[in-house]
Design a protein around this motif. Structure first.
Motif, short mmCIF file in Angstrom:
data_model
loop_
_atom_site.label_atom_id
_atom_site.label_comp_id
_atom_site.label_asym_id
_atom_site.label_seq_id
_atom_site.Cartn_x
_atom_site.Cartn_y
_atom_site.Cartn_z
N LEU A 517 6.15 -7.82 5.00
CA LEU A 517 5.71 -9.21 4.79
C LEU A 517 4.64 -9.27 3.69
CD1 LEU A 517 5.47 -10.46 8.49
CD2 LEU A 517 7.27 -10.92 6.83
N GLY A 518 3.75 -8.29 3.66
CA GLY A 518 2.74 -8.27 2.61
C GLY A 518 3.36 -8.12 1.23
N ARG A 519 4.35 -7.25 1.10
CA ARG A 519 5.00 -7.09 -0.20
C ARG A 519 5.75 -8.34 -0.61
NH1 ARG A 519 7.18 -0.89 -1.25
NH2 ARG A 519 5.16 0.15 -0.87
N SER A 520 6.28 -9.09 0.37
CA SER A 520 6.97 -10.33 0.01
C SER A 520 5.99 -11.34 -0.60
CB SER A 520 7.65 -10.92 1.24
OG SER A 520 6.69 -11.43 2.17
N LEU A 521 4.69 -11.18 -0.32
CA LEU A 521 3.66 -12.05 -0.90
C LEU A 521 3.05 -11.46 -2.16
CD1 LEU A 521 1.78 -13.08 2.37
CD2 LEU A 521 3.42 -14.46 1.08
N GLY A 522 3.46 -10.26 -2.53
CA GLY A 522 2.91 -9.62 -3.71
C GLY A 522 1.74 -8.70 -3.43
N LEU A 523 1.41 -8.43 -2.16
CA LEU A 523 0.34 -7.50 -1.82
C LEU A 523 0.85 -6.07 -1.94
CD1 LEU A 523 -1.16 -9.19 1.39
CD2 LEU A 523 -2.02 -9.34 -0.95
N PRO A 524 0.12 -5.17 -2.59
CA PRO A 524 0.52 -3.76 -2.61
C PRO A 524 0.22 -3.10 -1.27
CG PRO A 524 -1.52 -4.06 -3.83
CD PRO A 524 -1.07 -5.43 -3.42
N THR A 525 1.26 -2.67 -0.57
CA THR A 525 1.09 -2.14 0.78
C THR A 525 1.78 -0.79 0.92
OG1 THR A 525 3.09 -3.25 1.58
CG2 THR A 525 1.01 -4.47 1.75
N ARG A 526 1.41 -0.09 1.97
CA ARG A 526 2.07 1.15 2.38
C ARG A 526 1.81 1.34 3.86
NH1 ARG A 526 -1.86 5.79 -0.44
NH2 ARG A 526 -3.60 5.59 1.04
N VAL A 527 2.48 2.33 4.46
CA VAL A 527 2.38 2.60 5.90
C VAL A 527 1.82 4.01 6.09
CG1 VAL A 527 3.65 2.85 8.07
CG2 VAL A 527 4.26 1.03 6.47
N VAL A 528 0.94 4.16 7.05
CA VAL A 528 0.33 5.45 7.38
C VAL A 528 0.65 5.77 8.83
CG1 VAL A 528 -1.80 6.80 7.49
CG2 VAL A 528 -1.52 5.04 5.73
N VAL A 549 -0.20 8.63 19.19
CA VAL A 549 0.36 8.33 17.90
C VAL A 549 0.26 6.84 17.59
CG1 VAL A 549 2.71 7.98 18.77
CG2 VAL A 549 2.36 8.72 16.39
N ILE A 550 0.04 6.53 16.32
CA ILE A 550 -0.06 5.14 15.88
C ILE A 550 0.25 5.08 14.39
CG2 ILE A 550 -2.55 5.41 15.50
CD1 ILE A 550 -2.88 2.45 15.99
N ALA A 551 0.83 3.96 13.98
CA ALA A 551 1.06 3.68 12.56
C ALA A 551 0.27 2.44 12.19
CB ALA A 551 2.54 3.48 12.28
N TRP A 552 -0.23 2.41 10.98
CA TRP A 552 -0.96 1.23 10.51
C TRP A 552 -0.67 1.01 9.02
CZ3 TRP A 552 -3.35 5.85 11.68
CH2 TRP A 552 -4.02 6.50 10.64
N PRO A 553 -0.75 -0.21 8.53
CA PRO A 553 -0.53 -0.49 7.11
C PRO A 553 -1.85 -0.43 6.34
CG PRO A 553 -0.62 -2.54 8.30
CD PRO A 553 -0.83 -1.45 9.33
N GLU A 554 -1.75 -0.33 5.02
CA GLU A 554 -2.90 -0.36 4.13
C GLU A 554 -2.58 -1.23 2.93
OE1 GLU A 554 -4.98 3.97 5.08
OE2 GLU A 554 -3.82 3.71 3.22
N VAL A 555 -3.60 -1.89 2.40
CA VAL A 555 -3.48 -2.75 1.22
C VAL A 555 -4.43 -2.21 0.15
CG1 VAL A 555 -3.70 -5.10 0.32
CG2 VAL A 555 -2.93 -4.73 2.67
N GLU A 556 -3.96 -2.19 -1.09
CA GLU A 556 -4.75 -1.62 -2.18
C GLU A 556 -5.51 -2.72 -2.91
OE1 GLU A 556 -4.18 1.50 -5.93
OE2 GLU A 556 -2.47 0.31 -5.21
N PHE A 557 -6.85 -2.53 -3.02
CA PHE A 557 -7.72 -3.48 -3.71
C PHE A 557 -8.36 -2.80 -4.92
CE2 PHE A 557 -7.41 -5.20 0.53
CZ PHE A 557 -7.35 -6.58 0.32
N GLU A 558 -8.67 -3.60 -5.93
CA GLU A 558 -9.35 -3.10 -7.12
C GLU A 558 -10.72 -2.53 -6.75
OE1 GLU A 558 -8.50 -2.68 -10.11
OE2 GLU A 558 -6.75 -3.93 -10.53
#
Length: 781
Positions: A517-528, A549-558
């Protein structure tokens, strides 16, 4: 009158006190000169220790690449042995008063190097740990050719593997051998230092990505080169006297270079050869995708995976791997793995506040990925071949994990300040901000547009990227339930079923849905994928089970890098929602009981998610105002131009005398004789004779008779007679007479350089650098 002889020439006095022409021992092995030739041979031998020291200093410059302890044995052997080989080979030719053939020395030193490298670097593969086998010879040759590329494609410091260390042995050996042979066969003062100086460029060019710097090695190389020049400096002083006078100055020069080098322009920013080297295929590691294993781990939650000894904050998460590529079906772990000796390069973005060290002992965790606290800085694991993805910091091993494996990891622990993140722009990284929107038939995938509409609805009212991410995480927690028995999977179809139908899932679905969903808005994301802190044992360590165990997303900021968010209900409160597990909440102890605790990131995030962006608030990245400062290049360009002009003038001034001399030696014999005479007149100007071109031939000859040795003054007088006869008696000058005239000129130049009455060096340099002198020299005929 006193004259100093050149380093490689011997002046033999006659019975009347005159001096003969310089004699080189390599060309004239006459009985009367054998003593002088032996002296010269000993003087050249004295320079060999300096040659070995220069080669060793160049070898020590490899320490940022491999570490000092790994290269010292190879450097010591490769700097000393070839010098001894060259000295012994050439010493065998001393009875004949000439060096032995160079080809034999090359063959001998090549054989010695192969034997030395097989007995040290490749000891485990050599026959009887000493002798090379045919297969080992082929291996050494292939490794030597591939070693530079291997170093450039490895995260430095490189592991001390034989296939890489062979480069150190070969380059140091080559520099030592070439320097020793040049020192023994040549009379040049500078030439023997050239191989060592050129070799120094190899480690400097290969270590651009290495931690630390090679200033110490460079200062040592400067000192060794200066010592070599002192040993071979012209003069009649004995080697001992030369060293006593020159060594203090050399030491001072080396120390000054060590202090000045870090502040010299361009230091620390040499060209990075890695940009020009084709990267090798990424290290391919086979293993099950950790994201696909989350459901299976959660269904057997009591399986012990690993134990961590070391500090662990209440909201600590152990990072296992990063998944940054999505094809609509699955998220793939990072693929840009490069070999490493244990160092993980810093991404230069994360706001690191401290570093933490842990000791990890594996139990039933398998696969290839090594867990660590956040982004590792270094990993120490004996017997493991490690690979790292420099972008994400994920560490893997091709050796495979097994119970009982222990390693130490030092990690960078960032602290994210919502006040700083609030108005930051996201990083411009299209690879992480786009979704595959075409199927195999190149038709649009309708679900991508559906995800975009869901994301716009979830983030409605957001005015900046950080608030957008917060609202998206809140929406996922509020509209979906956490259930370990939910259908696994994270493809487009699975995520649509999760968002529109079942609304139940594990952290696999929550993290994947946030990233998509974040990428559909143009946010640079990945999963950890990683694990929560686990259960504390009596000894203070932490046991991590499969249920953690757990997975979480991350967003890249300048300027900040990747920031984690936690959309899974009941999970960590660093991105918005407090944890349900109250046992991990540690009450503040430092503040007085009456003082309220400082707001956490979760508290600040809840306020940011609801507030409006005030008028006039600008992003420190995208909307930063200009400070009016002058760009660096406005004043750097004129300085560079002036420096280039000064360097060019010095070069022209240094080349002008040689150009004039070569011009005077060209042409017919008569012109060459006149050119030699004018050259002699110019040299007499250095001894104080003014206006040499305006004086008669007899005046010039009389001036030389008062200041030159008798035999040389007589030859100058004879040359003057030849000049007068050619000028006024139409005498035909032969080519032999022209050659003899230039021999007289050369001897006069040598004598003038050794004369006491010569102008001081500073005066000569000032006159030589004068623009008027340079122009006059170039215009002179």
């Amino acid at each position: 009158m006193s004259f100093d002889g050149a380093a490689d020439t011997v002046v033999v006095p006659t019975q009347t006190g005159a001096a003969k022409s310089p004699v080189d021992w390599d060309r004239a092995p006459k009985p009367r000169q054998r003593g002088a030739a032996a002296t010269l041979w000993r003087r050249r031998l004295w320079s060999l220790p300096a040659v070995a020291a220069l080669a060793a200093a160049g070898g020590i410059a490899y320490h940022p690449i491999f570490g000092l302890s790994a290269i010292v044995p190879a450097v010591a052997v490769s700097a000393i042995v070839p010098v001894l080989v060259a000295a012994l080979w050439n010493a065998a030719g001393r009875p004949a008063n000439r060096p032995r053939p160079l080809l034999g020395s090359l063959v001998l030193t090549l054989a010695a190097w192969v034997l030395a490298v097989s007995a040290s670097t490749y000891r485990s593969r050599a026959y009887a740990h000493v002798l090379p086998t045919p297969g080992l010879l082929r291996r050494i040759g292939a490794d030597l050719l591939d070693a530079p590329r291997g170093v450039l494609t490895t995260v430095l410091p490189a592991p001390d593997h034989p296939e890489l260390l062979v480069l150190v042995s070969a380059t140091v050996w080559m520099a030592a051998f070439a320097g020793a042979e040049t020192a023994l066969r040549s009379g040049s003062t500078v030439l023997p230092a050239l191989p060592g100086v050129l070799m120094l460029a190899v480690p400097v060019a290969l270590s651009t990505d290495a931690p630390g710097h090679g200033v110490t090695a460079a200062a040592a190389a400067i000192g060794a080169a200066g010592l070599l020049l002192v040993c071979r400096a012209p003069g009649r002083r004995s080697p001992w006297r030369t060293l006593l006078v020159g060594v203090p100055w050399v030491a001072l020069l080396a120390v000054a270079a060590g202090f000045a080098a870090p502040h010299a322009p361009g230091v620390g920013t040499p060209p990075d050869l890695r940009d020009n080297v084709a990267a090798p295929p990424p290290v391919r590691l086979s293993g099950v995708n950790p994201l696909d294993r989350i459901s299976a781990w959660l269904l057997t939650p009591d399986q012990p995976l690993f134990t961590v000894a070391g500090p662990a904050d209440p909201d600590r998460y152990w990072r296992l791997t990063v998944l940054d590529r999505y094809d609509g079906t699955t998220w793939y772990p990072v693929g840009g793995l490069r070999p490493t000796g244990g160092r993980v390069p810093d991404d230069g973005q994360s706001p690191v506040t401290k570093r933490t060290k842990q000791r990890v002992t594996l139990d039933q965790l398998d696969g290839v990925w090594l867990p660590a606290a956040d982004r590792p800085a270094s990993v120490t694991a004996q017997g493991l071949k490690l690979a790292v993805d420099p972008t994400s910091g994920a560490v893997a091993t091709g050796s495979g994990l097994h119970p009982g494996l222990t390693y130490q990891v030092e990690s960078q622990v960032p602290t994210y300040d919502p006040d700083r993140l609030q108005y930051l722009a996201t990083a411009s990284d299209p690879a992480y901000a786009q979704l595959p929107d075409l199927d195999a038939a190149s038709e649009p995938i309708p679900m991508v547009e559906e995800f975009r509409k869901i994301a716009e609805k979830a983030t409605q009212g957001s005015q900046f990227p950080y608030q957008q991410a917060l609202k998206l995480a809140d929406w996922l927690r509020a509209n979906n339930r956490y259930d370990i028995t939910a259908v696994p999977g994270h493809s487009y179809r699975n995520l649509r079923f999760f968002l529109e139908s079942s609304k139940e899932g594990t952290s696999e679905q929550f993290a994947s849905a946030f990233a998509v969903l974040g990428r559909s808005l143009g946010l640079p994301t990945r999963v950890v994928v990683g694990f929560s802190r686990g259960t504390q044992l009596p000894d203070g360590s932490w046991r991590v089970d499969s249920g953690n165990v757990i997975a979480w997303p991350e967003v890249e900021f300048e300027q900040v890098g990747w920031v984690p968010f936690y959309p899974t209900p009941g999970e960590a409160g660093r991105s918005g929602s407090p944890k349900n597990d109250q046992t991990t909440v540690v009450p503040p102890t430092a503040a007085p009981p009456s003082a309220p605790p400082p707001p956490s990131r979760a508290d600040k995030d809840r306020d940011i998610a609801q507030e409006q962006r005030p008028e006039g608030v600008v992003s420190p990245i995208a909307d930063a105002p200009e400070d009016g400062s002058t760009p660096l290049w406005w004043w750097a360009a004129p300085i560079a131009a002036l420096a280039a002009l000064a360097v060019s003038h010095v070069g022209v001034a240094a080349a002008a005398p040689g150009t004039l001399r070569r011009r005077r030696r060209r042409g017919p014999p008569g012109a060459r004789v006149f050119g030699a005479w004018r050259q002699i007149g110019d040299r007499f100007g250095d001894l104080g004779m003014p206006h040499a071109e305006a004086r008669t031939v007899r005046e010039v000859a009389d001036f030389g008779a008062e200041r030159l040795p008798a035999e040389l003054a007589e030859r100058v007088s004879g040359l003057g007679t030849l000049v007068n006869e050619a000028s006024y008696a139409d005498r035909d000058v032969t080519g032999k007479e022209a050659d003899d005239a230039w021999r007289v000129c050369t001897d006069v130049e040598h004598a003038v350089r050794r004369a006491d009455g010569r102008e001081k060096r500073r005066t000569r340099m000032v006159r030589a650098l004068s623009p008027r002198t340079v122009v006059a020299t170039l215009r002179r005929r």
